[in-house]
Design a protein around this motif. Structure first.
Motif, PDB file in Angstrom:
ATOM      1  N   HIS A 158      18.912 -11.777  19.230  1.00 54.18           N
ATOM      2  CA  HIS A 158      19.465 -12.348  18.887  1.00 54.18           C
ATOM      3  C   HIS A 158      20.965 -11.248  17.788  1.00 54.18           C
ATOM      4  O   HIS A 158      20.402 -10.799  16.514  1.00 54.18           O
ATOM      5  N   PRO A 159      21.661 -12.348  17.366  1.00 52.40           N
ATOM      6  CA  PRO A 159      22.696 -11.162  16.795  1.00 52.40           C
ATOM      7  C   PRO A 159      22.686 -11.266  15.564  1.00 52.40           C
ATOM      8  O   PRO A 159      22.931  -9.518  15.234  1.00 52.40           O
ATOM      9  N   ALA A 160      21.867 -11.977  15.001  1.00 50.55           N
ATOM     10  CA  ALA A 160      21.955 -11.510  13.563  1.00 50.55           C
ATOM     11  C   ALA A 160      20.067 -10.254  13.288  1.00 50.55           C
ATOM     12  O   ALA A 160      20.264  -9.499  12.532  1.00 50.55           O
ATOM     13  N   VAL A 161      19.720  -9.913  14.513  1.00 50.62           N
ATOM     14  CA  VAL A 161      18.189  -9.645  14.014  1.00 50.62           C
ATOM     15  C   VAL A 161      18.809  -8.091  14.215  1.00 50.62           C
ATOM     16  O   VAL A 161      18.951  -6.468  14.038  1.00 50.62           O
ATOM     17  N   VAL A 162      19.378  -8.183  15.651  1.00 52.96           N
ATOM     18  CA  VAL A 162      20.096  -6.838  16.143  1.00 52.96           C
ATOM     19  C   VAL A 162      21.474  -6.356  14.776  1.00 52.96           C
ATOM     20  O   VAL A 162      20.924  -4.838  15.042  1.00 52.96           O
ATOM     21  N   GLU A 209       7.372  -9.720   0.961  1.00 47.92           N
ATOM     22  CA  GLU A 209       7.949 -11.326   0.886  1.00 47.92           C
ATOM     23  C   GLU A 209       8.506 -12.267   1.667  1.00 47.92           C
ATOM     24  O   GLU A 209       7.940 -12.915   1.302  1.00 47.92           O
ATOM     25  N   ARG A 210       8.839 -11.863   2.386  1.00 44.41           N
ATOM     26  CA  ARG A 210       9.522 -13.060   3.561  1.00 44.41           C
ATOM     27  C   ARG A 210       8.012 -13.389   4.177  1.00 44.41           C
ATOM     28  O   ARG A 210       7.738 -14.680   4.256  1.00 44.41           O
ATOM     29  N   VAL A 211       7.277 -12.909   4.403  1.00 45.63           N
ATOM     30  CA  VAL A 211       5.441 -13.231   5.330  1.00 45.63           C
ATOM     31  C   VAL A 211       5.258 -13.531   4.255  1.00 45.63           C
ATOM     32  O   VAL A 211       4.308 -14.889   5.067  1.00 45.63           O
ATOM     33  N   LEU A 212       4.853 -13.177   2.937  1.00 42.61           N
ATOM     34  CA  LEU A 212       4.168 -13.873   1.948  1.00 42.61           C
ATOM     35  C   LEU A 212       4.605 -15.066   1.412  1.00 42.61           C
ATOM     36  O   LEU A 212       3.952 -15.937   1.276  1.00 42.61           O
ATOM     37  N   ALA A 213       5.799 -15.178   1.647  1.00 38.11           N
ATOM     38  CA  ALA A 213       6.256 -17.278   1.823  1.00 38.11           C
ATOM     39  C   ALA A 213       5.871 -17.868   3.044  1.00 38.11           C
ATOM     40  O   ALA A 213       6.063 -19.383   2.273  1.00 38.11           O
ATOM     41  N   ARG A 214       5.411 -17.225   3.822  1.00 37.60           N
ATOM     42  CA  ARG A 214       4.889 -18.966   5.454  1.00 37.60           C
ATOM     43  C   ARG A 214       3.193 -18.270   5.124  1.00 37.60           C
ATOM     44  O   ARG A 214       2.672 -19.349   5.552  1.00 37.60           O
ATOM     45  N   ALA A 215       2.849 -17.759   4.224  1.00 35.11           N
ATOM     46  CA  ALA A 215       1.195 -17.056   4.187  1.00 35.11           C
ATOM     47  C   ALA A 215       1.069 -18.853   2.831  1.00 35.11           C
ATOM     48  O   ALA A 215       1.001 -19.138   1.928  1.00 35.11           O
ATOM     49  N   LYS A 250       4.119  -9.553  17.036  1.00 35.89           N
ATOM     50  CA  LYS A 250       4.901 -10.459  17.647  1.00 35.89           C
ATOM     51  C   LYS A 250       5.329 -11.125  17.523  1.00 35.89           C
ATOM     52  O   LYS A 250       6.657 -10.798  16.976  1.00 35.89           O
ATOM     53  N   GLY A 251       5.920 -12.491  17.103  1.00 34.51           N
ATOM     54  CA  GLY A 251       7.001 -13.313  16.556  1.00 34.51           C
ATOM     55  C   GLY A 251       7.301 -13.269  14.971  1.00 34.51           C
ATOM     56  O   GLY A 251       7.930 -13.790  14.859  1.00 34.51           O
ATOM     57  N   VAL A 252       6.803 -11.882  14.261  1.00 37.54           N
ATOM     58  CA  VAL A 252       7.105 -11.929  13.329  1.00 37.54           C
ATOM     59  C   VAL A 252       8.395 -11.317  13.406  1.00 37.54           C
ATOM     60  O   VAL A 252       8.925 -11.497  12.164  1.00 37.54           O
ATOM     61  N   ASN A 253       9.162 -10.575  14.337  1.00 34.17           N
ATOM     62  CA  ASN A 253      10.595 -10.165  14.402  1.00 34.17           C
ATOM     63  C   ASN A 253      10.736  -9.829  15.969  1.00 34.17           C
ATOM     64  O   ASN A 253      11.593  -9.266  15.916  1.00 34.17           O
ATOM     65  N   SER A 254       9.811 -11.004  16.472  1.00 37.17           N
ATOM     66  CA  SER A 254      10.094 -11.079  17.778  1.00 37.17           C
ATOM     67  C   SER A 254      10.195 -10.121  18.810  1.00 37.17           C
ATOM     68  O   SER A 254      10.836  -8.927  20.257  1.00 37.17           O
ATOM     69  N   GLY A 255       9.122  -8.565  18.048  1.00 37.72           N
ATOM     70  CA  GLY A 255       8.751  -7.221  18.273  1.00 37.72           C
ATOM     71  C   GLY A 255      10.782  -6.779  18.972  1.00 37.72           C
ATOM     72  O   GLY A 255      10.842  -5.199  19.655  1.00 37.72           O
ATOM     73  N   TYR A 256      11.053  -6.832  18.438  1.00 34.59           N
ATOM     74  CA  TYR A 256      12.520  -6.029  18.269  1.00 34.59           C
ATOM     75  C   TYR A 256      12.035  -4.482  17.580  1.00 34.59           C
ATOM     76  O   TYR A 256      12.853  -3.622  18.506  1.00 34.59           O
ATOM     77  N   VAL A 257      11.897  -4.024  16.813  1.00 29.35           N
ATOM     78  CA  VAL A 257      10.929  -3.031  16.857  1.00 29.35           C
ATOM     79  C   VAL A 257       9.723  -2.942  16.550  1.00 29.35           C
ATOM     80  O   VAL A 257       9.063  -4.544  15.789  1.00 29.35           O
ATOM     81  N   PRO A 258       8.836  -2.162  17.166  1.00 31.84           N
ATOM     82  CA  PRO A 258       6.772  -2.596  16.514  1.00 31.84           C
ATOM     83  C   PRO A 258       6.759  -3.122  15.376  1.00 31.84           C
ATOM     84  O   PRO A 258       7.022  -1.726  14.358  1.00 31.84           O
ATOM     85  N   ALA A 259       5.935  -4.063  15.260  1.00 34.64           N
ATOM     86  CA  ALA A 259       5.652  -3.732  13.906  1.00 34.64           C
ATOM     87  C   ALA A 259       4.696  -5.313  13.941  1.00 34.64           C
ATOM     88  O   ALA A 259       4.454  -5.826  14.680  1.00 34.64           O
ATOM     89  N   VAL A 318      13.062  -9.477   7.863  1.00 31.41           N
ATOM     90  CA  VAL A 318      14.004  -9.897   7.236  1.00 31.41           C
ATOM     91  C   VAL A 318      14.812 -10.598   8.310  1.00 31.41           C
ATOM     92  O   VAL A 318      15.207 -12.654   7.303  1.00 31.41           O
ATOM     93  N   ALA A 319      15.662  -9.790   8.619  1.00 31.57           N
ATOM     94  CA  ALA A 319      16.411 -10.846   9.542  1.00 31.57           C
ATOM     95  C   ALA A 319      15.958 -11.838  10.430  1.00 31.57           C
ATOM     96  O   ALA A 319      16.108 -13.019  10.194  1.00 31.57           O
ATOM     97  N   ALA A 320      15.167 -11.521  11.308  1.00 35.84           N
ATOM     98  CA  ALA A 320      14.303 -12.765  11.968  1.00 35.84           C
ATOM     99  C   ALA A 320      13.618 -13.631  11.151  1.00 35.84           C
ATOM    100  O   ALA A 320      14.052 -15.076  11.848  1.00 35.84           O
ATOM    101  N   LEU A 321      12.802 -13.696  10.004  1.00 33.74           N
ATOM    102  CA  LEU A 321      12.463 -15.080   9.415  1.00 33.74           C
ATOM    103  C   LEU A 321      13.481 -15.533   8.651  1.00 33.74           C
ATOM    104  O   LEU A 321      13.234 -17.059   8.402  1.00 33.74           O
TER     105      LEU A 321
END
Length: 473
Positions: free
Chosen positions: A102-106, A133-139, A313-322, A357-360
């Motif tokens: 995904h270009p925005a995440v890259v 903040e982004r993750v907590l916003a979905r909780a 996994k899906g929090v940033n699609s594994g682009y960088v491990p997290a 941040v970019a993925a979400l």
């Protein structure tokens, strides 16, 4: 989409309007002069030779390794150096929710790399704070903080640690049909065969969860399965000693074990049992979270709020491990004046946080979660139901969003699982016909990226249907 001559389409239909308009043709290595480095199929062969010589692969006998190379990808497709393309119906390991490249995440990862590539987790960092903040916003309401990890396994490790310290108890109850990761406590909390040679952690107990198709409780309806599974879980709690149980750890929807969507009322009933005995409820959303089920978290559809939520996994699609643990206010307060005895060198790594941040942000802006829900409801669900009606190898299909499993049987009446050789043939034929499948035991999991288009979903279903017809014949 057949073989090395296949072209990557120049556009997409019915999906989120972002990067799914793929480049014409396919990226290929530059032409090299005679005697120079290999290209195309020769490069694939060289990659495989080096890989098999030097890499010890996970969950594999090293004399029997796969012969499959991925050189690049975009959206829901991947390809090798020779130009053979596949529709990715596996999302790799059910993690590329936002699709490949995904270009925005890259771009966010590149921008962060120019600014700061790494920093100690003890240091405050703007990108890490934005990711939290982004993750907590979905909780749900009542969650206070995020403890970042490097992936799902160590997220579950630290959630278990928090539950034990918060309650002062030791035991953790999880399900036999589950997978929670490959580190010390996570693999012992896991219920499948991988637990057995790795049982070094203490205090782990297992129970059977609901699975009506192969009920452990002689149930014939979802209501019976739910009630009896809850009774069984409570009896395990009682027999283990309620005051010794720190946590119940469950995948909201067990993924690797077969996309076992719990019956209505089950997770709410687990919540009641935990409340009754003062037990922390940990829901593992590593595979099911961030769009996979057609909602941000899978538990949103089950009238339940846990105390701790693990994710990766899906929090940033594994682009960088997290990965990480979403921590409720009550448990977070436990560590206001008490040291939390856990940490990771790369916790909240800046490149991973930028990817989050970019993925979400992209998923929200482009309606990716809504796309997953709609494709599941309108395309995958009906298509798989039709497949179950027509093919004698299909025992059951189940799932939601872009999270489905096709359970394969030798006999629909006895429900005898399809043999391993036939499943291996199904996998090989899917690859041969342009679809990268996720195969586990006697199942094909239909788990494309959340950005999959209607046409791509139909394409994958058509290939799977054709393969199963041929094998059945």
């Amino acid at each position: 989409m057949r073989g090395a001559a296949a072209e990557i389409p120049g556009g997409a239909t019915h999906g989120p309007p972002h990067h799914l308009a793929l480049p014409e043709g396919r990226p290929m290595p530059p032409t090299a002069p005679t005697g120079a480095a290999p290209t195309g199929a020769a490069l694939d062969d060289a990659v495989l030779e080096a890989d098999h010589r030097h890499v010890l692969h996970s969950w594999s006998a090293q004399a029997h390794l796969p012969s499959f190379v991925v050189a690049g990808g975009a959206g829901s497709r991947v390809w090798d150096h020779a130009g053979t393309t596949w529709l990715d119906f596996s999302s790799q390991l059910v993690n590329t929710n936002i699709g490949h490249q995904h270009p925005a995440v890259v771009a966010a990862i590149k921008e962060q790399a120019d600014l700061l590539t790494t920093v100690s987790p003890a240091t405050a960092n703007r990108t890490r704070g934005r990711a939290a903040e982004r993750v907590l916003a979905r909780a749900p309401e009542g969650f206070a903080k995020v403890f970042f990890t490097n992936g799902g396994a160590d997220a579950n490790e630290n959630a278990v640690r928090m539950a034990r310290l918060h309650t002062g108890r030791d035991k953790v109850i999880s399900a036999y049909r589950s997978y929670h990761g490959n580190t010390g406590a996570a693999v012992v909390a896991t219920g499948d065969w991988r637990r057995v040679p790795n049982e070094y952690a203490r205090g782990h107990v297992h129970a059977f969860g609901p699975y009506l198709y192969r009920s452990e409780f002689w149930a014939t309806t979802e209501a019976e399965e739910c009630a009896r599974a809850l009774h069984h879980l409570e009896r395990v709690v009682q027999c283990e000693g309620p005051t010794s149980v720190a946590a119940v750890l469950l995948e909201t929807i067990p993924g690797t074990a077969g996309v076992l969507v719990p019956p209505p009322g089950y997770l709410a009933g687990v919540r009641e049992i935990c409340d009754r005995y003062g037990i922390v409820l940990i829901l593992d959303e590593v595979m099911a979270g961030f769009g996979r089920t057609g909602s941000w978290f899978a538990f949103e559809a089950h009238d339940v709020v846990p105390d701790l939520i693990t994710f990766a996994k899906g929090v940033n699609s594994g682009y960088v491990p997290a990965g990480g643990v979403l921590v409720s206010e009550a448990i977070a307060a436990t560590f206001d004046e008490r040291v939390f005895p856990g940490g990771l060198t790369y916790s909240g790594h800046p490149l991973a946080m930028a990817a989050i941040v970019a993925a979400l942000d992209a998923m929200a802006a482009e309606g990716v979660v809504e796309n997953a829900a709609r494709v599941g409801r309108d395309v995958l669900g009906p298509g798989l139901a039709a497949l179950a009606d027509e093919n004698p190898l299909v025992g059951e299909v189940r799932g939601t969003g872009v999270f489905w499993a096709v359970e394969l049987v030798a006999d629909q009446d006895t429900r005898e699982p399809l043999d391993a050789a036939s499943v291996a043939r199904i996998k090989a034929l899917c690859l041969e016909r342009g679809v990268l499948p996720f195969v586990a035991e006697n199942r094909v999991h239909v788990v494309p990226p959340c950005v999959v288009t209607d046409d791509e979903a139909r394409e994958g279903l058509a290939v799977l249907a054709g393969v199963l017809r041929d094998v059945a014949a």
